[in-house]
Write an enzyme that holds these catalytic residues in place. Structure first.
Site, PDB file in Angstrom:
ATOM      1  N   HIS A  22      50.576  25.084  49.825  1.00  0.00           N
ATOM      2  CA  HIS A  22      51.142  26.430  49.717  1.00  0.00           C
ATOM      3  C   HIS A  22      50.045  27.491  49.784  1.00  0.00           C
ATOM      4  CE1 HIS A  22      53.232  29.664  47.117  1.00  0.00           C
ATOM      5  NE2 HIS A  22      53.605  29.807  48.361  1.00  0.00           N
ATOM      6  N   GLU A  57      47.874  26.244  46.671  1.00  0.00           N
ATOM      7  CA  GLU A  57      48.462  25.298  45.717  1.00  0.00           C
ATOM      8  C   GLU A  57      48.796  24.007  46.468  1.00  0.00           C
ATOM      9  OE1 GLU A  57      50.727  28.006  42.416  1.00  0.00           O
ATOM     10  OE2 GLU A  57      51.676  27.912  44.376  1.00  0.00           O
ATOM     11  N   ASN A  70      53.706  31.832  41.842  1.00  0.00           N
ATOM     12  CA  ASN A  70      54.936  32.610  42.031  1.00  0.00           C
ATOM     13  C   ASN A  70      55.776  32.682  40.764  1.00  0.00           C
ATOM     14  OD1 ASN A  70      54.197  33.125  44.623  1.00  0.00           O
ATOM     15  ND2 ASN A  70      55.664  31.736  45.575  1.00  0.00           N
ATOM     16  N   SER A 100      57.611  28.121  49.659  1.00  0.00           N
ATOM     17  CA  SER A 100      57.357  28.817  48.395  1.00  0.00           C
ATOM     18  C   SER A 100      58.537  28.682  47.455  1.00  0.00           C
ATOM     19  CB  SER A 100      57.068  30.301  48.656  1.00  0.00           C
ATOM     20  OG  SER A 100      58.123  30.868  49.403  1.00  0.00           O
TER      21      SER A 100
HETATM   22  N1  3HC Z   1      46.144  39.575  57.681  1.00  0.00           N
HETATM   23  C1  3HC Z   1      44.946  38.967  57.734  1.00  0.00           C
HETATM   24  N2  3HC Z   1      43.850  39.380  57.081  1.00  0.00           N
HETATM   25  C2  3HC Z   1      43.983  40.488  56.355  1.00  0.00           C
HETATM   26  C3  3HC Z   1      45.188  41.203  56.248  1.00  0.00           C
HETATM   27  C4  3HC Z   1      46.312  40.698  56.959  1.00  0.00           C
HETATM   28  N3  3HC Z   1      47.512  41.275  56.910  1.00  0.00           N
HETATM   29  N4  3HC Z   1      45.014  42.262  55.445  1.00  0.00           N
HETATM   30  C5  3HC Z   1      43.720  42.216  55.070  1.00  0.00           C
HETATM   31  N5  3HC Z   1      43.111  41.148  55.597  1.00  0.00           N
HETATM   32  C6  3HC Z   1      41.725  40.745  55.414  1.00  0.00           C
HETATM   33  C7  3HC Z   1      40.810  41.688  56.120  1.00  0.00           C
HETATM   34  O1  3HC Z   1      40.591  41.282  57.465  1.00  0.00           O
HETATM   35  C8  3HC Z   1      39.546  41.604  55.295  1.00  0.00           C
HETATM   36  O2  3HC Z   1      38.810  40.460  55.692  1.00  0.00           O
HETATM   37  P1  3HC Z   1      37.213  40.461  55.623  1.00  0.00           P
HETATM   38  O3  3HC Z   1      36.872  40.619  54.182  1.00  0.00           O
HETATM   39  O4  3HC Z   1      36.836  39.138  56.205  1.00  0.00           O
HETATM   40  O5  3HC Z   1      36.771  41.623  56.441  1.00  0.00           O
HETATM   41  C9  3HC Z   1      40.057  41.352  53.874  1.00  0.00           C
HETATM   42  O6  3HC Z   1      41.402  40.868  54.033  1.00  0.00           O
HETATM   43  C10 3HC Z   1      40.101  42.609  53.042  1.00  0.00           C
HETATM   44  O7  3HC Z   1      40.869  43.554  53.763  1.00  0.00           O
HETATM   45  P2  3HC Z   1      40.710  45.117  53.673  1.00  0.00           P
HETATM   46  O8  3HC Z   1      39.295  45.452  53.251  1.00  0.00           O
HETATM   47  O9  3HC Z   1      41.236  45.762  54.897  1.00  0.00           O
HETATM   48  O10 3HC Z   1      41.774  45.525  52.600  1.00  0.00           O
HETATM   49  P3  3HC Z   1      41.779  45.413  51.064  1.00  0.00           P
HETATM   50  O11 3HC Z   1      40.445  45.297  50.465  1.00  0.00           O
HETATM   51  O12 3HC Z   1      42.679  46.509  50.676  1.00  0.00           O
HETATM   52  O13 3HC Z   1      42.531  44.013  50.796  1.00  0.00           O
HETATM   53  C11 3HC Z   1      44.356  42.577  50.605  1.00  0.00           C
HETATM   54  C12 3HC Z   1      43.764  43.733  51.368  1.00  0.00           C
HETATM   55  C13 3HC Z   1      43.471  41.359  50.780  1.00  0.00           C
HETATM   56  C14 3HC Z   1      45.745  42.303  51.215  1.00  0.00           C
HETATM   57  C15 3HC Z   1      44.431  42.963  49.076  1.00  0.00           C
HETATM   58  O14 3HC Z   1      45.146  44.145  48.949  1.00  0.00           O
HETATM   59  C16 3HC Z   1      45.066  41.903  48.220  1.00  0.00           C
HETATM   60  O15 3HC Z   1      44.428  40.929  47.837  1.00  0.00           O
HETATM   61  N6  3HC Z   1      46.364  42.083  47.880  1.00  0.00           N
HETATM   62  C17 3HC Z   1      47.109  41.129  47.067  1.00  0.00           C
HETATM   63  C18 3HC Z   1      47.625  40.035  47.942  1.00  0.00           C
HETATM   64  C19 3HC Z   1      48.377  39.003  47.164  1.00  0.00           C
HETATM   65  O16 3HC Z   1      48.510  39.042  45.945  1.00  0.00           O
HETATM   66  N7  3HC Z   1      48.918  38.018  47.883  1.00  0.00           N
HETATM   67  C20 3HC Z   1      49.708  36.974  47.283  1.00  0.00           C
HETATM   68  C21 3HC Z   1      51.157  37.242  47.572  1.00  0.00           C
HETATM   69  S1  3HC Z   1      52.200  35.983  46.895  1.00  0.00           S
HETATM   70  C22 3HC Z   1      52.256  34.821  48.084  1.00  0.00           C
HETATM   71  O17 3HC Z   1      51.700  34.939  49.155  1.00  0.00           O
HETATM   72  C23 3HC Z   1      53.028  33.588  47.751  1.00  0.00           C
HETATM   73  C24 3HC Z   1      54.108  33.332  48.749  1.00  0.00           C
HETATM   74  O18 3HC Z   1      54.781  32.132  48.375  1.00  0.00           O
HETATM   75  C25 3HC Z   1      55.107  34.429  48.885  1.00  0.00           C
END
Ligand code: 3HC
Length: 282
Positions: free
Chosen positions: A140, A152, A190, A119
């Site tokens: 990514h 990405e 990012n 990243s």
């Molecule tokens: N690991 C694996 N799967 C997960 C998880 C985890 N830690 N947390 C949630 N999930 C899955 C669940 O199993 C569920 O799957 P399903 O729809 O198949 O049943 C789905 O995600 C939705 O989960 P929940 O209903 O329990 O929870 P939410 O509806 O609150 O969603 C979330 C959780 C998906 C994490 C949501 O809050 C979200 O989209 N958050 C934003 C995440 C984001 O922006 N990520 C990008 C970060 S930047 C990045 O990664 C770049 C890197 O370079 C740093």
């Protein structure tokens, strides 16, 4: 080239997530890490996630068992040297990634694709560690991998068109939507997302509102699925800081400088969810 077998280095949250989506999609996957305990932790995470998917009726128990049966594990690249695609999802250390990429370039078939999930490091720089940089690409993923639809695909200076096409095909095969991005600091997401997270940390440091209220503000006021501070805790505050430092250095713009509070939390070992505490306590 159609990827049927993938070798993933790193059994942390990103690596295990990539292995999970690959085997659920019917591919074979090998997951390696430097110690048995890391591999076991990664496998336990995948088993837990797939167990939940079964409980929710998303996949059958048979499909879960078949997916788990497509995973093999090991401690070095020789465990999966016949893979079509190698993805390193190791910590964001140039030294660590260099060692892995050099080993993979020697162990894998010459036509195999070698990829990085970095990243914050340059894909073109990392391509310098493999013999065939035209077969090297950034893939990514986003955290948590099973839940995030985007990947990405990052084209380094030497990446060949058919390598980009194969990487995009792999992403689609594992159920993701790829976008193609030029190698540049922070790629697309990012570069735009992390200044917002930094702004939330700065607002907290200035006492504008509590962490909970800042996050509620962005959740209810901008329809984000989770607040920026909780998101930083999910990503890891060390990774968050590293991404901002890369943006500041490589774009030459002090506006990306990590907020001092971020540095203080990292120095205190408060790295977010993975250490039990960051902006919030877990
Ligand atoms: N690991 C694996 N799967 C997960 C998880 C985890 N830690 N947390 C949630 N999930 C899955 C669940 O199993 C569920 O799957 P399903 O729809 O198949 O049943 C789905 O995600 C939705 O989960 P929940 O209903 O329990 O929870 P939410 O509806 O609150 O969603 C979330 C959780 C998906 C994490 C949501 O809050 C979200 O989209 N958050 C934003 C995440 C984001 O922006 N990520 C990008 C970060 S930047 C990045 O990664 C770049 C890197 O370079 C740093």
């Amino acid at each position: 080239m159609k990827v049927q077998k993938v070798l993933v280095a790193g059994a942390g949250q990103m690596g295990a997530g990539i292995v999970q989506v690959a085997v659920v999609a019917g591919l074979q996957a090998t997951m390696i890490d430097v110690a048995d305990e890391f591999v076991a932790k990664g496998m336990a995470g995948i088993e837990k996630q797939l167990g939940r998917a079964v409980d929710k009726g998303r996949i059958s128990a048979d499909k879960r068992d078949a997916a788990l049966g497509r995973i093999t594990t090991g401690l070095d690249v020789s465990a999966g040297a016949d893979a079509d695609l190698f993805i390193e999802a190791a910590p964001e250390s140039l030294v660590v990634k260099r060692g892995l990429l050099e080993n993979a370039a020697v162990a894998l078939r010459p036509e195999a694709i070698i990829a990085t999930n970095t990243s914050s490091l340059s894909v073109t720089t990392l391509a310098g560690f493999v013999a065939r940089p035209e077969r090297f690409v950034g893939i990514h993923f986003f955290n948590p991998v099973p839940a995030m639809a985007l990947v990405e695909v990052v084209r380094g200076a030497a990446t060949a068109d058919d390598t980009v096409a194969a990487a995009r095909g792999f992403c689609e095969a594992v159920g993701k939507t790829p976008i193609t991005v030029k190698d540049s600091p922070g790629f697309v997401v990012n570069r735009i997302l992390f200044p917002m997270i930094n702004g939330a940390a700065q607002a907290l440091a200035e006492g504008v509102a509590s962490a909970a209220d800042i996050d509620t503000g962005l959740k209810l006021g901008a329809n984000f699925p989770m607040g920026p501070l909780a998101l930083a805790d999910l990503v890891g505050l060390d990774t968050t800081k590293a991404i901002l430092e890369t943006l500041e250095r490589d774009l030459g713009d002090a506006g990306y400088r990590p907020c001092p509070l971020l540095g203080e939390l990292v120095a205190a070992g408060k790295l977010g969810r993975k250490s039990g505490e960051g902006f919030f306590t877990y």
